[in-house]
Motif scaffolding. Structure first.
Motif, mmCIF file in Angstrom:
data_model
loop_
_atom_site.group_PDB
_atom_site.id
_atom_site.type_symbol
_atom_site.label_atom_id
_atom_site.label_comp_id
_atom_site.label_asym_id
_atom_site.label_seq_id
_atom_site.Cartn_x
_atom_site.Cartn_y
_atom_site.Cartn_z
ATOM 1 N N LYS A 1 0.892 -1.161 0.000
ATOM 2 C CA LYS A 1 0.000 0.000 0.000
ATOM 3 C C LYS A 1 0.923 1.202 0.000
ATOM 4 N N ILE A 2 0.964 1.884 -1.132
ATOM 5 C CA ILE A 2 1.967 2.929 -1.292
ATOM 6 C C ILE A 2 1.344 4.306 -1.118
ATOM 7 N N ASN A 3 2.048 5.130 -0.361
ATOM 8 C CA ASN A 3 1.657 6.515 -0.123
ATOM 9 C C ASN A 3 0.245 6.664 0.429
ATOM 10 N N LYS A 4 -0.131 5.745 1.278
ATOM 11 C CA LYS A 4 -1.458 5.844 1.902
ATOM 12 C C LYS A 4 -1.321 6.380 3.324
ATOM 13 N N GLY A 5 -0.105 6.663 3.705
ATOM 14 C CA GLY A 5 0.138 7.192 5.048
ATOM 15 C C GLY A 5 0.383 6.090 6.047
ATOM 16 N N VAL A 6 1.427 6.236 6.825
ATOM 17 C CA VAL A 6 1.734 5.268 7.891
ATOM 18 C C VAL A 6 1.984 6.065 9.164
ATOM 19 N N PRO A 7 1.244 5.791 10.219
ATOM 20 C CA PRO A 7 1.461 6.542 11.457
ATOM 21 C C PRO A 7 2.863 6.279 12.019
ATOM 22 N N ASP A 8 3.421 7.293 12.639
ATOM 23 C CA ASP A 8 4.771 7.159 13.194
ATOM 24 C C ASP A 8 4.835 6.101 14.296
ATOM 25 N N ALA A 9 3.687 5.907 14.938
ATOM 26 C CA ALA A 9 3.661 5.005 16.094
ATOM 27 C C ALA A 9 4.176 3.603 15.773
ATOM 28 N N VAL A 10 3.957 3.169 14.528
ATOM 29 C CA VAL A 10 4.347 1.789 14.222
ATOM 30 C C VAL A 10 5.863 1.592 14.287
ATOM 31 N N PHE A 11 6.582 2.675 14.188
ATOM 32 C CA PHE A 11 8.047 2.505 14.211
ATOM 33 C C PHE A 11 8.601 2.473 15.639
ATOM 34 N N GLY A 12 7.676 2.603 16.558
ATOM 35 C CA GLY A 12 8.046 2.478 17.985
ATOM 36 C C GLY A 12 8.940 3.591 18.420
#
Lengths: 314, 296, 229
Positions: free
Chosen positions: C218-229
């Motif tokens: 899923k490209i350029n749909k936005g990923v919240p920063d939280a997932v990167f811990g």
């Protein structure tokens, strides 16, 4: 009435120790059979062989007319026993112990019956207390209850009055007489005390060092012509001299210290005492007992009349 | 027979001593669980020490690693070594205890055959052993699953890591507990056999433990002389084979094959050796007891 | 002499027409990768390390510019090798603002252009990146990244549906592992009699491999920063 127990030539050795040698005896239906002997005479070993706890080296045991080895289960189903002091499960209550042994004997006994049994031995009130809280006498009585719980025809009791107080001994004696006379059970009771057995037994067997000494009906064994009369006299030898010079001389069995032992017929005791009194030998006291008692003690322990009878008073 | 078994179980479970073992298991399990709950990280760090250079090992990762399945594995490894004592406590008392109490002569003058009596006694010891294991499973497995949750299970061996999916673990525990039951039954059978010879229960309990300890030491030692001569025949060498259920097979790519066991034949072989021991111990016990004069 | 000059001119002009300079090629690759601000990808991960038997893991991979990358095994545990962040190819360029490019010519067989990148920043963790670039599609097919501390990583990419974003469908990530050994005291080992195939020689070959096969991006749909811990 036939023999309930038929023992022939029973022998058991533990290594070099001869526990029981060539022992034979019969117990008839409905008899209370006394089994006498000093501690270590082989009574317990014999009783254990009757209960298949010990395997005989040789000899045969028949109970209820059947070979014990071949019909062990059916014989034991109809036999109740306590051997030595009855140790029970201390962490269980009286009634739990009783129920457990009833089941092991293959009997279905209702709770009501169990309570009745406990009542018979005076333990109804403590039925639900743990056995570890019981006194020695209570344990003994509970042990007897476990031997009777499945209503067996043959009851084997090894030293049932051991460790009991006089009241306890009397209670057990009453119970044995009740079982023997009223319930018509066959009882084999061992003891090292003749006095205890003679009061309840119909017949008895005396063994020593694993061998039979005497066997027979009590009335035959207690022959009245075998009564011993003990005379205690004052210091000095004149008393003994006087008796030796009289017609009583032939009756003297033994004399020691200040006691003279005469073997007499029970019916002559009164007459002899009168004679003695007339002789003025300084009589302090007298005492009669049956010679079997002394015989038993003498044979089984080697004691003489004097040593054993000194503290007996008539 | 069933009635007699009920009596034996009644006797076992009416005794306070029986519950010592249940208490001891609960204590050990809870102590380990508490320790790992609060200081599990240092234990995991110890295991992962070697890998920290090559792999990303975040705290979150370590928490996932320290799940109920791994905790239970740690507990089993610690506890199953102690279990023989708890089993011997009852099995060693089985006959000797009755002899000591003087109830053996009362029981054996009842219309119960000696073989029957021995069978029932042994079965009761086995049921007690099973009850201990069920108790342990409840606390160590289900308790840990509840407290720590579940995830994939990672088993650390000295020369490799076995990893299995979370859905591929529970059956292994059931198999391991089943195996442990057989292993402990072997100890029970040994204690039971020794119990026949003794007149008080301390003797067989201590003797059983001594044998287990000596054999375990022999099993653990790496002495070439014993490796192929004595070790394969010691029952203690085979008692730990339950761990084999947690070793998996991998394909050529090093990928775990779900539901696989690395060396099932080895486990089955160990299992049959244990069964042979049980039969020998129990058979001998029955033979000896049948001929025994009951003098107590 | 004239002949040689002519020959040289011809060679230069051919190069000018058919080939691009190393810088141009790198820029094309970077521009392509730049189109991706973030992505979330689903995939399967296989770990192939000599001393690890690991199941196939279902993973989710999250990326966010400039260089955030996270591989999550949401319903399981996976050993994620260090340096796996480099499956984010942007990382190669992010490590250093400027680098010297050495043109290594073409790889025989595949025809991929070999470019070696030497970061100019002395402090950079990466010492050398060797890229094998598919010139036609402007994508990196293979990369060798030599680091100061963790040895050399190798990446191999297979492209499919997402080639226009420079995103591969399949990654093979090779890395170095340290020798693995734990004392038996803490492992409670049991010898089940299985002969270990890994002879000591193989154990010395301490290369690990992780294979990632993506099923969906899923490209350029936005990923919240939280997932990167």
């Amino acid at each position: 009435m036939g023999d309930v127990i038929k023992v022939s030539n029973l022998t058991k050795n533990f290594g070099k120790i001869k526990a029981v040698t060539e022992l034979s005896f019969n117990v008839r239906q409905g008899q209370v059979y006394g089994f006498l002997g000093q501690n270590g005479a082989g009574k317990s070993t014999t009783m254990r062989m009757l209960l298949t706890l010990i395997r005989p080296d040789s000899g045969d045991i028949e109970i209820f007319g059947q070979n014990l080895n071949r019909h062990r289960k059916s014989i034991l189903r109809n036999t109740g026993a306590i051997i030595e002091k009855p140790d029970l499960y201390k962490y269980l209550s009286g009634i739990e112990n009783l129920r457990l042994f009833a089941t092991m004997s293959g009997a279905r006994v209702s709770e009501k019956k169990l309570m009745e049994q406990l009542e018979q031995v005076g333990l109804a009130e403590r039925a639900h207390s743990k056995v570890k809280t019981y006194s020695q006498g209570m344990k003994q009585r509970l042990g007897i209850a476990t031997a009777l719980v499945h209503d067996p025809d043959l009851v084997i009791l090894d030293e049932p009055t051991n460790g009991l107080d006089p009241q306890g001994i009397a209670d057990i004696r009453k119970l044995i007489l009740h079982l023997g006379r009223e319930k018509n059970k066959t009882l084999l009771i061992s003891s090292h005390l003749l006095s205890e057995v003679e009061q309840v037994a119909d017949a008895m067997l005396i063994i020593d060092k694993g061998k039979k000494l005497v066997e027979g009906k009590v009335e035959d064994l207690f022959d009245p012509s075998e009564t011993i009369l003990e005379l205690r006299i004052e210091e000095g030898l004149t008393g003994l001299e006087k008796i030796k010079n009289s017609s009583l001389d032939a009756m003297i069995q033994e004399s020691r210290n200040n006691s003279i032992f005469l073997k007499v017929h029970q019916k002559d005791v009164k007459e002899i005492l009168e004679t003695v009194l007339k002789m003025d030998i300084g009589l302090i006291s007298f005492n009669t007992k049956h010679s079997l008692e002394d015989y038993f003690l003498k044979l089984t322990s080697g004691y003489s009349y004097a040593e054993t009878s000194s503290n007996r008073t008539f | 027979m069933l009635k007699l078994l009920r009596i034996e179980l009644f006797k076992i479970f009416k005794r306070p001593r029986t519950y010592i073992a249940f208490g001891a298991i609960a204590a050990i399990v809870i102590l380990i669980q508490v320790a790992l709950k609060y200081d599990g990280k240092s234990y995991v760090d110890l295991l992962l020490n070697n890998l920290s250079d090559s792999f990303e090992l975040s705290d979150e990762y370590k928490n996932k690693l320290l799940n109920g399945y791994l905790i239970c594995f740690v507990i089993l490894n610690t506890l199953l070594i102690q279990m023989p004592l708890l089993v011997a406590l009852i099995a060693g008392d089985s006959i000797a205890g009755e002899a000591n109490m003087g109830t053996l002569r009362l029981s054996m003058s009842r219309p119960v055959s000696r073989t029957q009596y021995m069978t029932v006694k042994f079965l009761a010891s086995v049921i007690y052993t099973l009850a201990l294991l069920v108790w342990m499973a409840m606390l160590a497995l289900f308790g840990s699953m509840l407290i720590f949750g579940t995830n994939d299970m990672v088993v650390f061996r000295s020369d490799g890591i076995e990893q299995m999916r979370h859905f591929d673990v529970l059956w292994r525990y059931f198999a391991a507990f089943g195996y442990a039951a057989v292993a402990l039954t072997t100890v029970a059978a040994l204690a039971f056999l020794l119990s026949v010879f003794a007149e008080n229960s301390i003797g067989p309990i201590i003797a059983t433990m001594s044998i287990v300890i000596v054999f375990t030491i022999l099993s653990e030692m790496n002495i070439p002389l014993y490796d192929n001569t004595i070790k394969p025949y010691l029952f203690t060498s085979h008692m730990v084979a339950w761990k084999g259920f947690f070793y998996v097979k991998a394909d050529a790519m090093g990928t775990t094959i779900n539901g696989s066991i690395e060396n099932l034949p080895a486990i089955l072989k160990s299992l049959s050796i244990l069964f042979i021991y049980i039969i020998i111990f129990f058979g001998t016990a029955v033979c000896v007891f049948r001929k025994k004069d009951i003098l107590t | 002499m004239k002949k040689i000059m002519v020959l040289l001119l011809i060679l230069v002009s051919i190069k000018g027409i058919n080939a691009q300079t190393a810088e141009e090629l790198i820029n094309r690759v970077r521009m392509k990768l730049d189109k991706v601000n973030d992505y979330e990808a689903k995939g399967k991960m296989r770990t192939n390390v000599i001393f690890i038997k690991a199941p196939v893991a279902n993973v989710k991979v999250y990326f966010k510019k400039p260089n955030k990358l996270r591989i999550n095994n949401e319903n399981g545990i996976s050993f994620i090798p260090k340096g796996s962040v480099n499956i984010n190819l942007n990382n190669i360029f992010f490590n250093s603002a400027a680098f010297t490019i050495i043109d290594g010519g073409k790889e025989t067989g595949s025809g991929n252009r070999i470019l070696k990148l030497l970061p100019e920043d002395e402090a950079a963790g990466v010492v050398l990146s060797t890229l094998y670039i598919d010139e036609k599609n402007a994508v990196i097919r293979k990369a060798k990244i030599t680091t100061k501390e963790s040895g050399t990583y190798e990446l191999e990419m297979t492209y499919g549906r997402y080639i226009s974003y420079g995103l591969a469908d399949k990654f093979i990530f090779s890395f170095n592992t340290k020798e693995y050994k734990l004392p038996k005291g803490i492992t409670f080992d049991y010898d089940d009699g299985t002969k270990k195939e890994n002879s000591s020689d193989q154990l010395k070959n301490k290369k690990g491999r992780v294979e990632l096969i993506y099923s969906e991006y899923k490209i350029n749909k936005g990923v919240p920063d939280a997932v990167f811990g």
